[in-house]
Design a protein around this motif. Structure first.
Motif, PDB file in Angstrom:
ATOM      1  N   GLU A 284       0.832  -1.200   0.000  1.00  0.00           N
ATOM      2  CA  GLU A 284       0.000   0.000   0.000  1.00  0.00           C
ATOM      3  C   GLU A 284       0.870   1.254   0.000  1.00  0.00           C
ATOM      4  O   GLU A 284       1.747   1.416   0.857  1.00  0.00           O
ATOM      5  N   ASN A 313      -4.381  -5.186  -7.436  1.00  0.00           N
ATOM      6  CA  ASN A 313      -5.199  -4.703  -6.321  1.00  0.00           C
ATOM      7  C   ASN A 313      -5.137  -3.175  -6.328  1.00  0.00           C
ATOM      8  O   ASN A 313      -4.080  -2.586  -6.503  1.00  0.00           O
ATOM      9  N   SER A 314      -6.286  -2.531  -6.165  1.00  0.00           N
ATOM     10  CA  SER A 314      -6.343  -1.084  -6.033  1.00  0.00           C
ATOM     11  C   SER A 314      -7.708  -0.732  -5.443  1.00  0.00           C
ATOM     12  O   SER A 314      -8.419  -1.616  -4.942  1.00  0.00           O
ATOM     13  N   SER A 330      -2.256   3.107   3.249  1.00  0.00           N
ATOM     14  CA  SER A 330      -3.161   3.951   2.477  1.00  0.00           C
ATOM     15  C   SER A 330      -3.937   4.912   3.363  1.00  0.00           C
ATOM     16  O   SER A 330      -4.119   4.674   4.556  1.00  0.00           O
ATOM     17  N   GLN A 440      -6.109   4.642  -5.447  1.00  0.00           N
ATOM     18  CA  GLN A 440      -5.131   3.982  -4.584  1.00  0.00           C
ATOM     19  C   GLN A 440      -3.927   3.425  -5.337  1.00  0.00           C
ATOM     20  O   GLN A 440      -4.054   2.840  -6.415  1.00  0.00           O
ATOM     21  N   HIS A 442      -1.582   0.540  -4.772  1.00  0.00           N
ATOM     22  CA  HIS A 442      -1.394  -0.667  -3.974  1.00  0.00           C
ATOM     23  C   HIS A 442      -0.243  -1.509  -4.524  1.00  0.00           C
ATOM     24  O   HIS A 442      -0.185  -2.718  -4.336  1.00  0.00           O
TER      25      HIS A 442
END
Length: 456
Positions: A284, A313-314, A330, A440, A442
């Motif tokens: 993250e 992944n996000s 995050s 995000q 990630h």
């Protein structure tokens, strides 16, 4: 008797002349298929009593009776009667070329179906993008098609606007510029059950208009939402309704790092109208870090296209307070999860799938709330659409126009979910009056485009 016959002939000639003067032409002459060619599957097509009849056949791919001529802008009308249990559709602006899936028919399709899903009249992109305009957001349109009866269809494809009507009820209001020209084709869907073999779909009164279209266009029903797939552009209807682009497709205007006063110097790339967070170590905010809007939002509708790489992944976060969690990891806020459910371990963590794509991360599992056919995720490496709607306490997540999550962020149920999640230590989580929007980092490559919002 002779006078009556003369009057009948005169009326028939007048009707034909009027039709010709009106610009309408028969696409199917009711006699033969000389202007058509069959593609892909080998279901049978016959002419019966002036009707085009498609007959389902076991263990053959989707079959298409396609016009030899290509059409760009047109208005098409026809009547169709399909036996219960059989799926069908009419292709338009479609193609079959050797270099694309060995000649597989692909392109826009106006849906014909008898299932309880009730998406007849919606627009599907055959063998390409999947559902573009399901009828999940058009309840009136869901009830337009009448199973077991002749149904009248109208398709208007003019420029990038595609609109459909079934029995004079508008079903689709689509804006898309993927394909501007192609053939029209009548589909007999492939079947795998013997009980479906020999069932028919019948078409009649098939006519088309290709000139002077503006004078023949129907007004769009204000209750039928426009869904646009234009990249980093707003339609006139969107502008009128208060939409604005949150990313201009080329610069970092309006954005900063979640833990910075400026935009990150690394980890994010802007190229060809696509905003991409670069791959790193899968952690993250371990590369360029999350990015957030400069503006805060309270009641809003947000639409973002995203594309993930394998195992990625996000997330898209909202009601973010960037002053929380100044350390590693995050920024904190409600999250629309973006994930490769098949290849990323997070899909099996959390509780009951509440970390899968479309979910309210770690709180509510995403599932199809419109029917039982899955979440409508288009796949890794393809563009998907995330839609988040917040109106006071009411919140909805939509994945490719299918609702997958719905909750009240001020309810006791929501409070109980937070108490049992990783967010329990954050006071007033998800309930602040307004907050930032976040994309995000990630540590995996994920791309975004067409980021737009309107506020209520």
């Amino acid at each position: 008797m002779k006078i009556k016959l003369q009057l009948l002939i005169f009326a028939l000639i007048s009707t034909i002349t009027l039709s010709a003067q009106d610009g309408w032409q028969d696409l199917f002459n009711g006699k033969d298929f000389n202007n058509f060619e069959q593609l892909n599957g080998n279901a049978n097509y016959e002419v019966r009593n002036g009707e085009m009849v498609g007959i389902s056949k076991l263990n053959t791919p989707n079959s298409f009776l396609a016009t030899k001529q290509k059409y760009d802008n047109f208005i098409l009308e026809f009547e169709v009667l399909v036996e219960n249990g059989l799926n069908s559709g009419v292709q338009f602006r479609s193609m079959s070329i050797p270099e694309y899936s060995n000649g597989r028919v692909h392109g826009y399709q106006c849906e014909i179906e008898t299932s309880s899903r009730k998406w007849a009249g919606g627009v599907y992109d055959e063998a390409r993008q999947g559902w573009l305009y399901p009828l999940t957001r058009n309840k009136k349109g869901q009830n337009a098609f009448v199973p077991g009866e002749w149904n009248h269809y109208r398709i208007e494809a003019i420029g990038n606007q595609i609109r459909t009507w079934v029995n004079d009820i508008q079903c689709a209001n689509l804006v898309d510029d993927t394909t501007a020209e192609g053939f029209i084709a009548f589909q007999v869907h492939g079947i795998s059950e013997e009980s479906q073999e020999g069932k028919t779909v019948r078409w009649k009164n098939v006519k088309i208009k290709t000139k002077d279209l503006e004078s023949s266009r129907r007004a769009s029903d204000a209750e039928v939402p426009e869904i646009s797939y234009l990249t980093n552009q707003l339609t006139q209807d969107e502008i009128r309704k208060g939409w604005r682009l949150l990313w201009d497709g080329k610069s970092n205007n309006g954005w900063r790092g979640a833990k910075l006063n400026t935009f990150p110097e690394k980890g994010w790339e802007m190229k060809d109208g696509i905003l991409t967070v670069s791959a790193a170590d899968g952690g993250e905010s371990s590369n360029g870090g999350d990015i957030v809007t400069l503006d805060t939002f309270s009641n809003f509708e947000l639409s973002i296209d995203f594309k993930i790489t394998e195992g990625a992944n996000s997330g898209i976060k909202y009601f973010v307070d960037s002053e929380l969690n100044k350390g590693e990891g995050s920024a904190i806020g409600l999250e629309f999860q973006i994930l490769d459910d098949q290849k990323h371990a997070d899909a099996k963590q959390g509780k009951n799938g509440n970390r899968t794509v479309g979910s309210l991360y770690d709180l509510i599992r995403a599932e199809n709330l419109s029917n039982s056919r899955g979440k409508n995720f288009k796949g890794v490496g393809k563009w998907n659409n995330a839609r988040i709607v917040v109106n006071n306490g009411h919140v909805e997540h939509w994945l490719n126009q299918v609702k997958v999550v719905e909750f009240d962020r001020f309810s006791q149920i929501f409070a109980a979910l937070v108490e049992k999640s990783k967010y329990e230590r954050w006071k007033n989580f998800g309930r602040i009056p307004e907050g930032l929007l976040l994309l995000q980092d990630h540590g995996n490559e994920v791309s975004f485009r067409s980021i737009k919002v309107r506020e209520f």
